[in-house]
Scaffold this active site. Sequence first.
Site: not given
Length: 199
Positions: A10, A13, A41, A70, A153, A155-156, A181
Amino acid sequence: MTRLVVATRNKGKLREIAAILDGLPFTLLSLEDFPDFPEVEEDGKTFEENALKKASVAANITGLPALADDSGLVVDALDGKPGVYSARYSGENASDEANNAKLLSELESVPYEERTAAFRCTIALCSPGGKRYTFSGELHGVILDSPRGTGGFGYDPLFFVSEKGATMAELPLEAKNAVSHRGRALALLKDHLGWQGIE
């Protein structure tokens, strides 16, 4: 200079992580630098489980220290959803737009004062020798009924931070990193790396 693998593909990120860890004596690599790296996974029930799994797999495969995060959105009115499924809330390989649309649909009848939410992040740092550390951060806000802003990116554009009077997508990167966060978790990681290094 020590190489440190950031276990993500990403780009948004990676950009945030690089900005916060700037100044430390590490060369950051991403999974893009390891084209044959397998997909890991994310089957943990918590952000910490997923972060530790991704970082330890990356450290073992690359033979280099690795960090992984995460993170996700926890919405009170939805009993903590989307949670660990934030990136794939509307399905596997879902786009940010699709995830945001599903969230807005599920909150359609929820009044503003009940749209409280938190972004949560756990960062894991693992060495090839098996040392494991975790660092966590959280940011509280409210989910708006329509997107605002073009930065960031995920839900920002929907996540409104009252004390900033803006969504995360409206904040410049430096301001976002100071309150986010991920920024809070990375500040703890940076402090750890500055004092103890990777081992």
